[in-house]
Write a protein that holds these residues in place. Sequence first.
Motif, PDB file in Angstrom:
ATOM      1  N   GLY A 179     -19.477 -62.397 -35.238  1.00 35.87           N
ATOM      2  CA  GLY A 179     -19.537 -61.396 -35.521  1.00 35.87           C
ATOM      3  C   GLY A 179     -17.727 -60.713 -35.246  1.00 35.87           C
ATOM      4  N   VAL A 180     -16.757 -61.898 -35.584  1.00 39.52           N
ATOM      5  CA  VAL A 180     -15.613 -61.394 -35.157  1.00 39.52           C
ATOM      6  C   VAL A 180     -14.815 -61.592 -36.776  1.00 39.52           C
ATOM      7  CG1 VAL A 180     -13.547 -62.656 -34.493  1.00 39.52           C
ATOM      8  CG2 VAL A 180     -15.549 -63.732 -33.669  1.00 39.52           C
ATOM      9  N   LEU A 181     -14.285 -59.899 -37.075  1.00 35.55           N
ATOM     10  CA  LEU A 181     -13.847 -60.117 -38.288  1.00 35.55           C
ATOM     11  C   LEU A 181     -12.319 -60.679 -38.110  1.00 35.55           C
ATOM     12  CD1 LEU A 181     -15.301 -56.980 -38.509  1.00 35.55           C
ATOM     13  CD2 LEU A 181     -16.162 -59.263 -39.394  1.00 35.55           C
ATOM     14  N   VAL A 182     -12.058 -61.007 -39.247  1.00 39.48           N
ATOM     15  CA  VAL A 182     -10.679 -61.937 -39.252  1.00 39.48           C
ATOM     16  C   VAL A 182      -9.999 -61.508 -40.116  1.00 39.48           C
ATOM     17  CG1 VAL A 182      -8.816 -63.716 -39.250  1.00 39.48           C
ATOM     18  CG2 VAL A 182     -11.671 -63.848 -38.371  1.00 39.48           C
ATOM     19  N   ASN A 183      -8.605 -60.584 -40.751  1.00 44.51           N
ATOM     20  CA  ASN A 183      -7.887 -60.132 -41.035  1.00 44.51           C
ATOM     21  C   ASN A 183      -6.359 -60.068 -40.866  1.00 44.51           C
ATOM     22  OD1 ASN A 183     -10.787 -58.852 -42.761  1.00 44.51           O
ATOM     23  ND2 ASN A 183     -10.642 -58.101 -40.903  1.00 44.51           N
ATOM     24  N   ALA A 184      -6.021 -59.528 -42.303  1.00 45.10           N
ATOM     25  CA  ALA A 184      -4.324 -60.317 -42.440  1.00 45.10           C
ATOM     26  C   ALA A 184      -3.376 -59.125 -43.027  1.00 45.10           C
ATOM     27  CB  ALA A 184      -3.900 -61.103 -43.394  1.00 45.10           C
ATOM     28  N   ILE A 185      -2.688 -58.418 -42.471  1.00 45.06           N
ATOM     29  CA  ILE A 185      -1.721 -56.881 -42.878  1.00 45.06           C
ATOM     30  C   ILE A 185      -1.047 -57.987 -43.828  1.00 45.06           C
ATOM     31  CG2 ILE A 185      -0.939 -55.148 -43.163  1.00 45.06           C
ATOM     32  CD1 ILE A 185      -2.928 -54.772 -40.278  1.00 45.06           C
ATOM     33  N   ALA A 186      -0.343 -57.013 -45.378  1.00 51.40           N
ATOM     34  CA  ALA A 186       1.038 -57.663 -45.226  1.00 51.40           C
ATOM     35  C   ALA A 186       1.928 -56.842 -45.885  1.00 51.40           C
ATOM     36  CB  ALA A 186       0.626 -58.416 -46.791  1.00 51.40           C
ATOM     37  N   PRO A 187       2.428 -56.322 -45.115  1.00 42.62           N
ATOM     38  CA  PRO A 187       3.650 -55.049 -45.488  1.00 42.62           C
ATOM     39  C   PRO A 187       4.530 -55.023 -46.198  1.00 42.62           C
ATOM     40  CG  PRO A 187       2.965 -55.711 -43.310  1.00 42.62           C
ATOM     41  CD  PRO A 187       2.813 -56.744 -43.373  1.00 42.62           C
ATOM     42  N   GLY A 188       4.990 -54.415 -46.894  1.00 43.93           N
ATOM     43  CA  GLY A 188       6.191 -54.197 -47.616  1.00 43.93           C
ATOM     44  C   GLY A 188       7.048 -53.871 -46.756  1.00 43.93           C
ATOM     45  N   PRO A 189       8.284 -53.459 -47.012  1.00 47.92           N
ATOM     46  CA  PRO A 189       9.963 -53.069 -46.819  1.00 47.92           C
ATOM     47  C   PRO A 189       9.594 -52.215 -45.667  1.00 47.92           C
ATOM     48  CG  PRO A 189      10.579 -52.336 -48.813  1.00 47.92           C
ATOM     49  CD  PRO A 189       9.149 -53.677 -49.026  1.00 47.92           C
ATOM     50  N   ILE A 190       9.551 -52.310 -44.040  1.00 51.07           N
ATOM     51  CA  ILE A 190       9.549 -51.032 -42.912  1.00 51.07           C
ATOM     52  C   ILE A 190      10.709 -50.558 -42.647  1.00 51.07           C
ATOM     53  CG2 ILE A 190       8.127 -50.409 -40.980  1.00 51.07           C
ATOM     54  CD1 ILE A 190       6.689 -51.629 -43.842  1.00 51.07           C
ATOM     55  N   GLU A 191      11.031 -49.755 -42.263  1.00 46.96           N
ATOM     56  CA  GLU A 191      11.844 -49.530 -41.268  1.00 46.96           C
ATOM     57  C   GLU A 191      12.029 -49.537 -39.813  1.00 46.96           C
ATOM     58  OE1 GLU A 191      14.656 -47.895 -41.695  1.00 46.96           O
ATOM     59  OE2 GLU A 191      14.583 -45.747 -43.602  1.00 46.96           O
ATOM     60  N   THR A 192      12.432 -51.174 -39.550  1.00 46.09           N
ATOM     61  CA  THR A 192      13.331 -51.309 -38.236  1.00 46.09           C
ATOM     62  C   THR A 192      14.501 -52.238 -38.057  1.00 46.09           C
ATOM     63  OG1 THR A 192      11.946 -53.907 -39.084  1.00 46.09           O
ATOM     64  CG2 THR A 192      10.426 -52.466 -39.204  1.00 46.09           C
ATOM     65  N   ASP A 193      14.232 -52.730 -37.179  1.00 41.08           N
ATOM     66  CA  ASP A 193      15.133 -53.004 -36.407  1.00 41.08           C
ATOM     67  C   ASP A 193      16.026 -54.090 -37.473  1.00 41.08           C
ATOM     68  OD1 ASP A 193      15.811 -51.144 -34.229  1.00 41.08           O
ATOM     69  OD2 ASP A 193      15.745 -52.795 -32.639  1.00 41.08           O
ATOM     70  N   LEU A 194      14.625 -54.844 -38.095  1.00 38.90           N
ATOM     71  CA  LEU A 194      16.095 -55.649 -38.919  1.00 38.90           C
ATOM     72  C   LEU A 194      16.152 -55.408 -40.075  1.00 38.90           C
ATOM     73  CD1 LEU A 194      15.653 -58.432 -39.165  1.00 38.90           C
ATOM     74  CD2 LEU A 194      13.512 -58.912 -40.118  1.00 38.90           C
ATOM     75  N   THR A 195      15.509 -54.502 -40.786  1.00 38.19           N
ATOM     76  CA  THR A 195      16.197 -53.613 -41.841  1.00 38.19           C
ATOM     77  C   THR A 195      17.181 -53.055 -41.852  1.00 38.19           C
ATOM     78  OG1 THR A 195      14.433 -52.039 -41.904  1.00 38.19           O
ATOM     79  CG2 THR A 195      13.269 -54.131 -42.953  1.00 38.19           C
ATOM     80  N   ARG A 196      17.179 -52.597 -40.978  1.00 34.25           N
ATOM     81  CA  ARG A 196      17.946 -51.597 -40.593  1.00 34.25           C
ATOM     82  C   ARG A 196      19.494 -52.343 -40.605  1.00 34.25           C
ATOM     83  NH1 ARG A 196      14.526 -48.264 -38.200  1.00 34.25           N
ATOM     84  NH2 ARG A 196      14.665 -49.019 -35.876  1.00 34.25           N
ATOM     85  N   SER A 197      19.594 -53.848 -39.969  1.00 32.38           N
ATOM     86  CA  SER A 197      20.343 -54.381 -39.311  1.00 32.38           C
ATOM     87  C   SER A 197      21.016 -55.119 -41.011  1.00 32.38           C
ATOM     88  CB  SER A 197      19.944 -55.625 -39.246  1.00 32.38           C
ATOM     89  OG  SER A 197      19.799 -56.305 -39.322  1.00 32.38           O
ATOM     90  N   ARG A 198      19.987 -54.920 -41.912  1.00 33.92           N
ATOM     91  CA  ARG A 198      20.143 -55.573 -43.356  1.00 33.92           C
ATOM     92  C   ARG A 198      21.566 -54.601 -43.910  1.00 33.92           C
ATOM     93  NH1 ARG A 198      17.487 -59.014 -46.283  1.00 33.92           N
ATOM     94  NH2 ARG A 198      19.387 -59.112 -47.170  1.00 33.92           N
ATOM     95  N   GLY A 199      21.855 -52.928 -43.122  1.00 35.92           N
ATOM     96  CA  GLY A 199      22.868 -51.846 -44.150  1.00 35.92           C
ATOM     97  C   GLY A 199      22.611 -51.246 -44.579  1.00 35.92           C
ATOM     98  N   PRO A 200      22.645 -49.757 -44.665  1.00 33.31           N
ATOM     99  CA  PRO A 200      22.580 -48.980 -46.562  1.00 33.31           C
ATOM    100  C   PRO A 200      21.855 -49.129 -47.646  1.00 33.31           C
ATOM    101  CG  PRO A 200      25.060 -48.089 -45.339  1.00 33.31           C
ATOM    102  CD  PRO A 200      24.520 -49.858 -44.036  1.00 33.31           C
ATOM    103  N   GLU A 201      23.505 -49.770 -47.797  1.00 34.27           N
ATOM    104  CA  GLU A 201      23.145 -50.261 -49.484  1.00 34.27           C
ATOM    105  C   GLU A 201      22.309 -51.128 -49.574  1.00 34.27           C
ATOM    106  OE1 GLU A 201      27.129 -52.231 -50.642  1.00 34.27           O
ATOM    107  OE2 GLU A 201      28.147 -50.930 -50.156  1.00 34.27           O
ATOM    108  N   TRP A 202      21.884 -52.052 -48.413  1.00 35.25           N
ATOM    109  CA  TRP A 202      20.822 -53.155 -48.632  1.00 35.25           C
ATOM    110  C   TRP A 202      19.590 -52.158 -49.247  1.00 35.25           C
ATOM    111  CZ3 TRP A 202      16.094 -53.433 -46.136  1.00 35.25           C
ATOM    112  CH2 TRP A 202      15.099 -55.047 -46.271  1.00 35.25           C
ATOM    113  N   LYS A 203      19.533 -51.334 -48.118  1.00 32.12           N
ATOM    114  CA  LYS A 203      18.149 -49.530 -47.814  1.00 32.12           C
ATOM    115  C   LYS A 203      17.940 -49.359 -49.122  1.00 32.12           C
ATOM    116  CE  LYS A 203      16.503 -46.284 -44.905  1.00 32.12           C
ATOM    117  NZ  LYS A 203      17.039 -45.251 -43.995  1.00 32.12           N
ATOM    118  N   ALA A 204      19.331 -49.219 -49.892  1.00 28.59           N
ATOM    119  CA  ALA A 204      19.162 -48.266 -51.097  1.00 28.59           C
ATOM    120  C   ALA A 204      18.686 -48.958 -52.125  1.00 28.59           C
ATOM    121  CB  ALA A 204      20.378 -47.285 -51.165  1.00 28.59           C
TER     122      ALA A 204
END
Length: 250
Positions: A179-204
């Motif tokens: 009765g226990v359902l186990v699943n995963a999520i594999a997100p793509g690139p998401i706007e977070t503190d981590l990705t914002r720290s890479r800078g606007p050129e990386w984001k673009a």
Amino acid sequence: MTQPLLGKIAYVTGGSRGIGRACAIAFADAGADIAICHLNDEAEAKTLVQAVTARGRRGFQMPADMGVVAEVNAFAAAAEAALGPCDILLNNAGMNIRGPFGEIAEADFDRMMSVHMKGMFFMAQAVYPGMVARGAGRIINMASQLALKGSPGIVTYCAAKAGIIGFTRALAHEAGPKGVLVNAIAPGPIETDLTRSRGPEWKARIAATLPLGRLGQPEEIAATALLLAGQGGTYYAGACLSPNGGDVMH
């Protein structure tokens, strides 16, 4: 507003910021009480608990290093004492250490695997017996689209996230009949503190490679977590859902 998770208790690791925070808020909006852990992020964790209680739900937070099994177990025990046994576990805590493959030190490898793999494994193990005893539960593990496609400079991250997907599928076989359902999520690139720290050129540059032409928002990942946690997720087992803006199509 309907609350499909009313009466449920959700534990979210790494819940003070980014995707974890968005998922915790989404679960609270859906009626769940929320326990989060974090690493040295007390101020943000407290604001998250305030947001949860403002929604009429109970909230709990504590610091815990998911790379240390004793702290994993301490969080699980404290959350249960504060709110009750876990109905929904979101294994979200993560980190990254970048560098060329030939320069990755043993300590960095061990840290990456401890936080991502060991922490997830033993956090799930801590709540699993209770879920089995009640004949119901959801375990949702946060992977990454990089587990599916790989990327240079983050070999250990990709390997750890791929391990999460393998773990998810294996445990789903054992847990599903109970009765226990186990699943995963594999997100793509998401706007977070981590990705914002890479800078606007990386984001673009990254956004230009995606069919949707933009990075995702944490709330878009939270919508997938809510699907797996609620009535919409009753026929998912061992799945890896990938809201990634078209970065990986499978």
